[in-house]
Design a protein around this motif. Structure first.
Motif, PDB file in Angstrom:
ATOM      1  N   LYS A  98      10.856  17.626  -8.691  1.00 38.28           N
ATOM      2  CA  LYS A  98      10.336  18.523  -9.722  1.00 38.28           C
ATOM      3  C   LYS A  98       9.205  17.873 -10.503  1.00 38.28           C
ATOM      4  O   LYS A  98       8.335  18.555 -11.037  1.00 38.28           O
ATOM      5  CB  LYS A  98      11.508  18.857 -10.658  1.00 38.28           C
ATOM      6  N   TRP A  99       9.246  16.565 -10.608  1.00 34.56           N
ATOM      7  CA  TRP A  99       8.272  15.834 -11.410  1.00 34.56           C
ATOM      8  C   TRP A  99       7.586  14.765 -10.569  1.00 34.56           C
ATOM      9  O   TRP A  99       8.212  14.140  -9.709  1.00 34.56           O
ATOM     10  CB  TRP A  99       8.954  15.137 -12.603  1.00 34.56           C
ATOM     11  N   ALA A 100       6.295  14.559 -10.902  1.00 38.88           N
ATOM     12  CA  ALA A 100       5.570  13.459 -10.263  1.00 38.88           C
ATOM     13  C   ALA A 100       5.923  12.145 -10.943  1.00 38.88           C
ATOM     14  O   ALA A 100       6.350  12.122 -12.103  1.00 38.88           O
ATOM     15  CB  ALA A 100       4.064  13.712 -10.356  1.00 38.88           C
ATOM     16  N   ALA A 151       5.249  12.125 -16.104  1.00 40.12           N
ATOM     17  CA  ALA A 151       4.676  12.641 -14.864  1.00 40.12           C
ATOM     18  C   ALA A 151       3.157  12.737 -14.954  1.00 40.12           C
ATOM     19  O   ALA A 151       2.638  13.439 -15.825  1.00 40.12           O
ATOM     20  CB  ALA A 151       5.266  14.014 -14.556  1.00 40.12           C
ATOM     21  N   PRO A 152       2.428  12.044 -14.058  1.00 41.92           N
ATOM     22  CA  PRO A 152       0.988  12.253 -14.011  1.00 41.92           C
ATOM     23  C   PRO A 152       0.688  13.664 -13.514  1.00 41.92           C
ATOM     24  O   PRO A 152       1.477  14.205 -12.744  1.00 41.92           O
ATOM     25  CB  PRO A 152       0.513  11.193 -13.001  1.00 41.92           C
ATOM     26  N   PRO A 153      -0.421  14.291 -13.939  1.00 43.77           N
ATOM     27  CA  PRO A 153      -1.516  13.735 -14.735  1.00 43.77           C
ATOM     28  C   PRO A 153      -1.297  13.871 -16.245  1.00 43.77           C
ATOM     29  O   PRO A 153      -2.225  13.595 -17.008  1.00 43.77           O
ATOM     30  CB  PRO A 153      -2.708  14.582 -14.281  1.00 43.77           C
ATOM     31  N   ASN A 154      -0.105  14.256 -16.674  1.00 45.49           N
ATOM     32  CA  ASN A 154       0.136  14.418 -18.116  1.00 45.49           C
ATOM     33  C   ASN A 154       0.742  13.136 -18.680  1.00 45.49           C
ATOM     34  O   ASN A 154       0.939  12.152 -17.974  1.00 45.49           O
ATOM     35  CB  ASN A 154       1.077  15.605 -18.361  1.00 45.49           C
ATOM     36  N   SER A 155       1.037  13.179 -19.946  1.00 43.94           N
ATOM     37  CA  SER A 155       1.672  12.072 -20.671  1.00 43.94           C
ATOM     38  C   SER A 155       0.963  10.740 -20.443  1.00 43.94           C
ATOM     39  O   SER A 155       1.599   9.719 -20.237  1.00 43.94           O
ATOM     40  CB  SER A 155       3.167  11.962 -20.315  1.00 43.94           C
ATOM     41  N   GLU A 190       0.832  -1.206   0.000  1.00 41.18           N
ATOM     42  CA  GLU A 190       0.000   0.000   0.000  1.00 41.18           C
ATOM     43  C   GLU A 190       0.874   1.265   0.000  1.00 41.18           C
ATOM     44  O   GLU A 190       1.856   1.351   0.754  1.00 41.18           O
ATOM     45  CB  GLU A 190      -0.928   0.021   1.220  1.00 41.18           C
ATOM     46  N   LEU A 191       0.492   2.226  -0.834  1.00 39.47           N
ATOM     47  CA  LEU A 191       1.195   3.515  -0.824  1.00 39.47           C
ATOM     48  C   LEU A 191       0.919   4.208   0.500  1.00 39.47           C
ATOM     49  O   LEU A 191      -0.247   4.450   0.843  1.00 39.47           O
ATOM     50  CB  LEU A 191       0.703   4.390  -1.986  1.00 39.47           C
ATOM     51  N   PRO A 192       1.951   4.542   1.273  1.00 43.18           N
ATOM     52  CA  PRO A 192       1.693   5.249   2.529  1.00 43.18           C
ATOM     53  C   PRO A 192       1.134   6.643   2.255  1.00 43.18           C
ATOM     54  O   PRO A 192       1.398   7.231   1.203  1.00 43.18           O
ATOM     55  CB  PRO A 192       3.077   5.324   3.194  1.00 43.18           C
ATOM     56  N   PRO A 193       0.343   7.176   3.192  1.00 37.72           N
ATOM     57  CA  PRO A 193      -0.216   8.520   2.972  1.00 37.72           C
ATOM     58  C   PRO A 193       0.885   9.572   2.938  1.00 37.72           C
ATOM     59  O   PRO A 193       1.972   9.371   3.497  1.00 37.72           O
ATOM     60  CB  PRO A 193      -1.137   8.712   4.186  1.00 37.72           C
ATOM     61  N   LEU A 194       0.569  10.687   2.304  1.00 36.89           N
ATOM     62  CA  LEU A 194       1.510  11.804   2.303  1.00 36.89           C
ATOM     63  C   LEU A 194       1.663  12.324   3.721  1.00 36.89           C
ATOM     64  O   LEU A 194       0.668  12.518   4.423  1.00 36.89           O
ATOM     65  CB  LEU A 194       0.980  12.937   1.422  1.00 36.89           C
ATOM     66  N   PRO A 195       2.890  12.546   4.166  1.00 36.56           N
ATOM     67  CA  PRO A 195       3.045  13.129   5.501  1.00 36.56           C
ATOM     68  C   PRO A 195       2.578  14.586   5.508  1.00 36.56           C
ATOM     69  O   PRO A 195       2.585  15.254   4.471  1.00 36.56           O
ATOM     70  CB  PRO A 195       4.547  13.019   5.760  1.00 36.56           C
ATOM     71  N   GLY A 230      14.728   0.725  -3.949  1.00 38.77           N
ATOM     72  CA  GLY A 230      13.351   0.903  -3.504  1.00 38.77           C
ATOM     73  C   GLY A 230      12.667   1.966  -4.338  1.00 38.77           C
ATOM     74  O   GLY A 230      13.175   2.362  -5.402  1.00 38.77           O
ATOM     75  N   ALA A 231      11.498   2.418  -3.855  1.00 40.21           N
ATOM     76  CA  ALA A 231      10.673   3.361  -4.611  1.00 40.21           C
ATOM     77  C   ALA A 231      10.428   4.630  -3.809  1.00 40.21           C
ATOM     78  O   ALA A 231      10.126   4.575  -2.614  1.00 40.21           O
ATOM     79  CB  ALA A 231       9.333   2.719  -4.958  1.00 40.21           C
ATOM     80  N   ILE A 232      10.552   5.761  -4.500  1.00 37.55           N
ATOM     81  CA  ILE A 232      10.082   7.036  -3.958  1.00 37.55           C
ATOM     82  C   ILE A 232       8.972   7.516  -4.886  1.00 37.55           C
ATOM     83  O   ILE A 232       9.200   7.692  -6.093  1.00 37.55           O
ATOM     84  CB  ILE A 232      11.217   8.076  -3.782  1.00 37.55           C
ATOM     85  N   ILE A 233       7.787   7.653  -4.322  1.00 42.78           N
ATOM     86  CA  ILE A 233       6.606   8.017  -5.095  1.00 42.78           C
ATOM     87  C   ILE A 233       6.363   9.509  -4.918  1.00 42.78           C
ATOM     88  O   ILE A 233       6.243  10.008  -3.785  1.00 42.78           O
ATOM     89  CB  ILE A 233       5.367   7.224  -4.624  1.00 42.78           C
ATOM     90  N   VAL A 234       6.290  10.216  -6.042  1.00 45.31           N
ATOM     91  CA  VAL A 234       6.077  11.659  -6.012  1.00 45.31           C
ATOM     92  C   VAL A 234       4.695  11.945  -6.591  1.00 45.31           C
ATOM     93  O   VAL A 234       4.450  11.738  -7.780  1.00 45.31           O
ATOM     94  CB  VAL A 234       7.155  12.408  -6.822  1.00 45.31           C
ATOM     95  N   SER A 235       3.790  12.374  -5.739  1.00 43.15           N
ATOM     96  CA  SER A 235       2.451  12.739  -6.199  1.00 43.15           C
ATOM     97  C   SER A 235       2.475  14.145  -6.775  1.00 43.15           C
ATOM     98  O   SER A 235       3.272  14.986  -6.346  1.00 43.15           O
ATOM     99  CB  SER A 235       1.447  12.672  -5.037  1.00 43.15           C
ATOM    100  N   PRO A 236       1.574  14.414  -7.743  1.00 40.21           N
ATOM    101  CA  PRO A 236       1.496  15.779  -8.270  1.00 40.21           C
ATOM    102  C   PRO A 236       0.840  16.719  -7.258  1.00 40.21           C
ATOM    103  O   PRO A 236       0.220  16.264  -6.283  1.00 40.21           O
ATOM    104  CB  PRO A 236       0.616  15.614  -9.521  1.00 40.21           C
ATOM    105  N   ARG A 237       0.999  18.025  -7.480  1.00 35.37           N
ATOM    106  CA  ARG A 237       0.396  18.992  -6.549  1.00 35.37           C
ATOM    107  C   ARG A 237      -1.131  18.859  -6.554  1.00 35.37           C
ATOM    108  O   ARG A 237      -1.763  18.926  -5.512  1.00 35.37           O
ATOM    109  CB  ARG A 237       0.780  20.435  -6.931  1.00 35.37           C
ATOM    110  N   GLU A 238      -1.706  18.736  -7.776  1.00 30.72           N
ATOM    111  CA  GLU A 238      -3.148  18.536  -7.882  1.00 30.72           C
ATOM    112  C   GLU A 238      -3.414  17.047  -7.747  1.00 30.72           C
ATOM    113  O   GLU A 238      -2.884  16.258  -8.525  1.00 30.72           O
ATOM    114  CB  GLU A 238      -3.653  19.039  -9.245  1.00 30.72           C
ATOM    115  N   PRO A 239      -4.224  16.656  -6.773  1.00 26.53           N
ATOM    116  CA  PRO A 239      -4.414  15.223  -6.542  1.00 26.53           C
ATOM    117  C   PRO A 239      -4.961  14.506  -7.776  1.00 26.53           C
ATOM    118  O   PRO A 239      -5.763  15.054  -8.530  1.00 26.53           O
ATOM    119  CB  PRO A 239      -5.436  15.195  -5.402  1.00 26.53           C
ATOM    120  N   LEU A 240      -4.511  13.281  -7.950  1.00 33.38           N
ATOM    121  CA  LEU A 240      -5.044  12.415  -8.990  1.00 33.38           C
ATOM    122  C   LEU A 240      -6.409  11.899  -8.538  1.00 33.38           C
ATOM    123  O   LEU A 240      -6.766  12.017  -7.367  1.00 33.38           O
ATOM    124  CB  LEU A 240      -4.075  11.250  -9.227  1.00 33.38           C
TER     125      LEU A 240
END
Ligand SMILES: [Cu+2]
Length: 387
Positions: A211-213, A334-338, A117-122, A235-245
């Protein structure tokens, strides 16, 4: 083959804890320097150095939470940063990951499913992370223990979740005998300083703002990087965009290969020669073969499911596919583009990451696989249960 094999790295480093031991180690290791250039770099990193301090990069025992800058130790000797990259081309042979404490207590290790599971954003815009590089045995199935080089004793390393423009303040302290480092693919920093190797007991601290999600890999970049990734330091570092998906059930899958030596005691060590030969014994999601068949991932009908998929390699891509489903959307960059729509399978390259979304319209048990089935068959398969 009549050519002479260099001594095992594990033979050289076993039981060396004191400074005098390390001097012995360095003198012994001279014979390795030509055969194993990465180890030569690693060894030089163990030695006291006349190189000027780089106080911005290396602080002994600095814990970011305190905000205090403490004693500055001499900089780890790393006079040629190219040695900490993948640029080395000379052959490295005969190493395994059975070093230091990587095999100690293997029989008492317990299998633990890696939570996908993706942990929540701190909360807040700054995340302070202080990790330790350690060598530990990790039970990857009921009958297999892996001598792992790790971040935080975990294989793969913990999932980091951050957001575009937030700040990550990262410190790595090396508790292991062999030098280690950290390379975040989500960071834009000068790797010569940020991604440098640190010797046992030393730390490196750096800060970045993604800089990029996207789904990004991280890994130890100490030479030979193939060995350090293959021994578990990824491992993985997940970068969410500023505007939630769109709202979704979010999971992280890190595919990697395991190249195993013959069992010694109860442990299989990572085998460098097999890595060079690119002949994996296992290909796994989140470090354990078939773990999500044994204990599937559960969602509900109507859920949007988002897989953040990283291929850590060190060699192969992940041809990600869900049997009986189709991806509503995948994000190549980078989501939400491409984004592209209506996809059956897409390959995530080693060192890369992509985001896969599907809408669970119907109930069922849907295998998610590496559709390169030679690798799927070696463990890169799981079940998504839609109820
Ligand atoms: Cu490492």
């Amino acid at each position: 083959m009549a050519d002479q094999q260099p001594p095992l790295l594990s033979d050289l480093v076993s039981g060396l804890d004191s400074p005098s031991d390390r001097r012995t180690f360095l003198s012994r290791a001279g014979i390795l320097t030509l055969a194993i250039p990465g180890v030569g770099a690693a060894l030089s990193a163990c030695s006291p150095s006349s190189v000027p301090n780089d106080s911005a990069a290396v602080r002994a025992g600095t814990v970011p939470d305190t905000g205090a800058t403490q004693e500055v130790r001499p900089r780890t000797h790393n006079s040629d940063s190219r040695l900490d990259s993948s640029l080395l081309k000379r052959e490295h042979r005969a190493a395994t990951s059975a070093t230091g404490t990587a095999t100690q207590g293997a029989s008492s290790t317990v299998f633990q499913r890696y939570a996908p599971e993706l942990p929540p954003l701190p909360a807040g815009g700054t995340q302070k992370i202080h990790w330790h590089a350690t060598e530990v045995p990790v039970r990857i199935s009921d009958d297999t223990v892996f001598a792992a080089w790790t971040f935080e004793g975990q294989f793969p390393g913990p999932i980091i979740h951050t957001r575009v423009g937030d700040t990550v303040e990262f410190t790595l302290t090396n508790d292991a005998l062999i030098p280690h480092s950290m390379d975040f693919h989500a960071a834009q920093v000068d790797p010569k300083h940020a991604f440098m190797s640190v010797a046992k007991g030393q730390s490196v601290t750096f800060t970045f703002k993604p800089k990029w999600a996207g789904a990004f890999m991280y890994h130890c970049g100490t030479a030979p990087v193939l060995m350090h990734i293959g021994a578990g330091m990824h491992g993985a570092i997940i970068v969410s965009p500023r505007e939630p998906l769109p709202q979704a059930k979010e999971f992280v899958l890190v595919q990697s290969e395991l190249y195993l030596s013959e069992e010694a005691g109860e442990v299989h060590a990572a085998n460098y020669q097999k890595m060079l030969n690119t002949t994996p014994d296992l290909v796994v999601f989140n470090g354990r073969p078939n773990q999500y068949i044994k204990e599937p991932i559960h969602v509900k009908v109507g859920d949007r499911v988002r897989f953040w998929v990283v291929s850590a390699g060190p060699q192969y891509d992940c041809n990600f596919h869900v049997v009986g489903e189709q991806f509503d959307t995948i994000y190549l960059g980078a989501p939400p583009n491409s984004s592209i729509r209506g996809v059956q399978t897409f390959a995530v390259p080693p060192g890369g990451g992509m985001v896969f979304e599907l809408i669970c319209d119907i109930p069922g048990e849907f295998p998610f696989v590496n559709h390169g089935f030679g690798h799927g068959q070696k463990g890169a398969i799981g079940i998504l249960v839609v109820e």
